[in-house]
Design an enzyme around this catalytic site. Structure first.
Site, PDB file in Angstrom:
ATOM      1  N   SER A 186      -1.744  -8.699   7.107  1.00 32.58           N
ATOM      2  CA  SER A 186      -1.698  -8.988   8.563  1.00 32.58           C
ATOM      3  C   SER A 186      -0.549  -9.688   8.724  1.00 32.58           C
ATOM      4  CB  SER A 186      -3.066  -9.235   8.979  1.00 32.58           C
ATOM      5  OG  SER A 186      -3.410 -10.049   8.099  1.00 32.58           O
ATOM      6  N   GLU A 214     -10.470 -18.303   1.650  1.00 35.22           N
ATOM      7  CA  GLU A 214     -10.628 -17.192   2.146  1.00 35.22           C
ATOM      8  C   GLU A 214     -12.241 -17.173   2.407  1.00 35.22           C
ATOM      9  OE1 GLU A 214      -9.673 -13.391   0.326  1.00 35.22           O
ATOM     10  OE2 GLU A 214      -9.347 -12.407   2.478  1.00 35.22           O
TER      11      GLU A 214
END
Lengths: 402, 373
Positions: A156, A239
């Site tokens: 992304s 994350e």
């Protein structure tokens, strides 16, 4: 800096509040340029208070960031649009902080935090998804740097990014976990090509990134040569922290969307779908409470392993609920808003239409760790069951079947 | 105030005491032996729980002879009793009957019964079918006239061990609650064969029996509904205990059972099923703790919390028990292995105090989700 010498005694909520007010007094958000304001905030140590002094922080407890944010928000100050630069904030920055040299920290962290430079993550490959440690993108020594060739996927922000964190193979003769190195990659290098990756919704949130003899100076390496896996672990750990744990109100996610659809008395609403709806609503509420309970455990200083349950449940519920919603809609469920290729700036799982939500939810059990891998983690780390048999641990990477 | 979904230090201490006692006195083998000997309960264990641990008086106020604790602590005890499928009348006496008594107006008669039940001198139960769900209409099976009761109620939990019966009855002016002495000659308590071997059920018949009225028509329906709701909320914690035993024992078994030269626990197909059960248990525990907390604080959200907890925990416990039997393979199907005690408890608990779909029907309108027309 001499006027605001940090004194640990004032790094409590009250100290940070007054520090923020002083900052606002000398940097009026109404009259200061946005970029200038954010850079000044970074320099004042109010960007991420748990970071060290000189790197946007004050070495204060992380929990006190909310005190600073609340003051700034009340004053109408601009933020750094965290949803637009999530990879940088959540993954690149903690890794740079943990493994970067002083020069790297000074160079990268400030524009990363202000959003002047967007970051992306070049980890997954077509041949290395759940098994990330099998990455095959090659980095080969050349002079005082590295030539990198390979393909990355599910990236992304790559099309907006100035920098990437990059995991590569530097020693194919070593076992897979030992032959990797971790770099900061310049996305403007002529050897970097970004192509949109269209997904089942029709849009392209992500990219494929082709590295064709891209050049990386050795000064952009994070951690030692061959230490890439350990560096990547830090990134991935962060994350998980970034994904879990924000408090949500009842009906705060997909269950609220579907409940509202039910309230509009759609065509497909009947006794059988009612019971399904209620069962899912109940589970969504219980999962929300489990998240809250997890937060209370963290606050009490005894984090449990329940975090891995949250993503598993979230994925399952998003999928079941969005599927039910399409059925409830009947005829309406047979229509889709738009299949054209779009490039959304941010993604909203509960956005657009029911058809989109159903399709996008399919990714929830794949992205950020598949539900199958999560079940392995729960089984092995929480329940203490034997690990899967491994045939790849002590074999040179180049000899692994693929 | 934000609900506390954890276990407090006091609650953990209470859990440890109950667990120590049950580990010593009520291991699954012993429960199974009792079943084989045809004993439906363990009165000595019940006596110890009541008199030494005060487990029967937790949410009774100090001035009425109780511990002045709350439903949170009651739920912790229920969780442990579920883990051991302990054959004691905790649900009938310490939860349903006691909650009903607590809801009634103070008075000499009520206070005396409550103090006796709290102290463990007497055991009580609430005379409703165990399948009753909160939000149902007030039962009409027993009629009251001039202080005398007639009628019969089937499938009452913990009836046979009860000395005193809390009876919802329909009087001339509407719903009422009575206390009846079970030793009265015109009361017949017939123990029937219970599907859940460790929780006896009885059919109770009243043939013109004298009762003491403890709730008038202005209060009786609310008292009954609140007691059944509290029971359902506490039962969710029992179900968490049942599910946890099923998961723990299955994990242990699969680690030591070898087939095809490997521990069964090393097969991914089985690991994933256990991981799913663990997930279910995580959400079930959060829901059960929330229900206990909301009941304890008499929160406005208690009805929603109980609906969520009971409908979810019932399914989770039943699923865990079914998986426990299946993953134990042949041994899980035998009488000699205790898994069936948990399966029977879990399946019966799924029906007890409202099935998941009954709770869905009650819960929905509370959160503005109404059934399809």
């Amino acid at each position: 800096m001499s006027e605001s010498v940090t004194d640990t005694a004032e790094l409590d909520a009250e100290g940070l509040r007054s520090r923020t007010r002083e900052f606002l007094a000398s940097n009026d958000p109404a009259t200061t340029d946005r970029g200038e304001f954010l850079r000044a905030r970074f320099d004042a140590g109010l960007a991420w208070v748990h970071y060290p002094e000189g790197l946007g922080g004050l070495g204060a407890p992380r929990a006190l960031q909310s005190v600073v944010d609340a003051e700034l928000e009340a004053a109408g100050a601009p933020d750094n649009e965290p949803s637009r630069i999530g990879i940088g904030l959540g993954m690149a920055a903690p890794t740079i902080l943990a493994f970067g040299t002083d020069e790297q920290k000074q160079r990268f962290l400030r524009p990363l935090w202000t959003g002047d430079e967007v970051w992306c993550q070049l980890f997954s490959e077509p041949g290395a998804g759940s098994d990330l440690a099998s990455v095959g993108t090659r980095a080969e020594r050349e002079g005082d740097g590295w030539r990198v060739t390979g393909q990355k996927v599910w990236t992304s922000s790559a099309h907006n990014a100035r920098w990437a964190i990059l995991l590569t193979r530097t020693d194919p003769d070593a076992p897979k976990h030992k032959g990797m190195s971790y770099f900061v990659c310049d996305m403007t290098d002529p050897g970097v090509e970004v192509r949109p990756l269209r997904q089942i919704t029709g849009e392209a949130e992500f990219n494929e990134v082709f590295l064709n003899e891209a050049w990386i100076p050795d000064s952009n390496r994070l951690g030692e040569v061959g230490e890439g896996w350990r560096v990547a672990q830090t990134t991935l750990m962060n994350e998980r922290v970034a994904i879990g744990g924000r408090p949500m109100p009842r009906e705060g996610g997909m269950s609220g969307v579907v409940a509202d659809t039910w309230r509009k008395r759609p065509e497909g609403a009947d006794a059988a779908t009612y019971d399904r709806l209620m069962a899912l609503w109940v589970e969504a509420e219980a999962l929300r409470l489990a998240g809250k309970r997890l937060g209370q455990q963290l606050a009490a200083g005894s984090p449990g392993p329940e975090g891995s349950a949250m993503k598993l449940g979230f994925a399952r519920l998003s999928q079941e609920l969005s599927g039910l919603e399409l059925e409830l809609l009947g005829q309406e469920g047979l229509r889709y808003d738009d299949w054209s290729l779009r490039r959304p700036e941010t993604v909203n799982f509960t956005g657009r239409t029911a058809g989109y939500r159903y399709l996008r939810a399919k990714g929830n059990s794949i992205e950020g760790g598949t539900s199958e891998v999560l079940r392995n983690i729960i089984a092995e780390r929480v329940l203490g069951l034997p690990a899967e048999a491994r045939a790849d641990k002590d074999v040179p990477w180049k000899d692994l079947p693929r | 105030m934000s609900p506390n979904l954890l276990y407090s230090t006091e609650e953990q201490d209470l859990r440890a005491s109950v667990r120590d006692l049950l580990t010593d006195r009520c291991p699954p083998e012993r429960v199974l032996e009792r079943c084989e000997e045809g004993e439906t309960g363990d009165p000595a264990l019940w006596h110890t729980l009541a008199t030494q641990l005060g487990a029967t008086s937790l949410h009774v106020p100090d001035e009425l002879g109780g511990q002045g604790a709350s439903v949170r602590e009651v739920a912790v005890v229920a969780e442990e009793l579920g883990r051991f499928v302990a054959p004691v009348p905790f649900l009938g006496s310490a939860v349903l009957a006691t909650s009903a008594l607590l809801g009634c107006r103070a008075g000499q008669q009520r206070d005396a019964v409550l103090a006796d039940v709290a102290a463990g001198n007497r055991t009580a139960t609430l005379v409703v079918p165990l399948s009753s769900c909160v939000g149902g209409s007030f039962p009409t099976a027993v009629r009251a006239g001039e202080g005398r009761l007639s009628g019969s109620v089937r499938t009452v939990a913990d009836g046979a061990s009860a000395d005193c019966l809390i009876v919802p009855a329909r009087g001339a002016d509407g719903p009422e609650l009575y206390v009846v002495d079970a030793a009265e000659g015109r009361v017949a308590v017939d123990a029937v064969t219970s599907f859940d071997i460790t929780r006896p059920v009885s059919d109770v018949e009243f043939d013109d029996v004298a009762g003491v009225r403890i709730a008038d028509p202005d209060l009786a329906a609310t008292v009954l509904d609140d007691a059944v709701r509290t029971g359902a909320g506490v039962l969710a914690s029992e179900q968490v205990g049942v599910a946890e035993w099923c998961l723990d024992s299955t994990v242990e078994y699969l680690k030591q059972r070898y087939q095809f030269g490997r521990a069964l626990a090393s097969y991914q197909a089985l690991k994933h099923r256990l991981a799913d059960l663990w997930y279910e248990l995580v959400v079930a525990r959060a829901a059960a703790r929330y229900a206990a907390d909301q009941l304890a604080t008499a929160s406005d959200d208690a009805p929603v919390a109980v609906g969520v907890a009971q409908s979810l925990c019932a399914r989770v416990a039943r699923h865990a028990a079914e998986e426990c039997v299946q993953l134990h393979g042949g041994i899980g199907m035998t009488w000699e292995h205790p898994a069936h005690l948990y399966l029977k408890r879990a399946k019966a608990d799924e029906i007890a105090l409202g099935s998941p779909s009954a709770h869905h029907g009650v819960l929905g309108p509370l959160v503005d989700l109404h059934p399809a027309p």
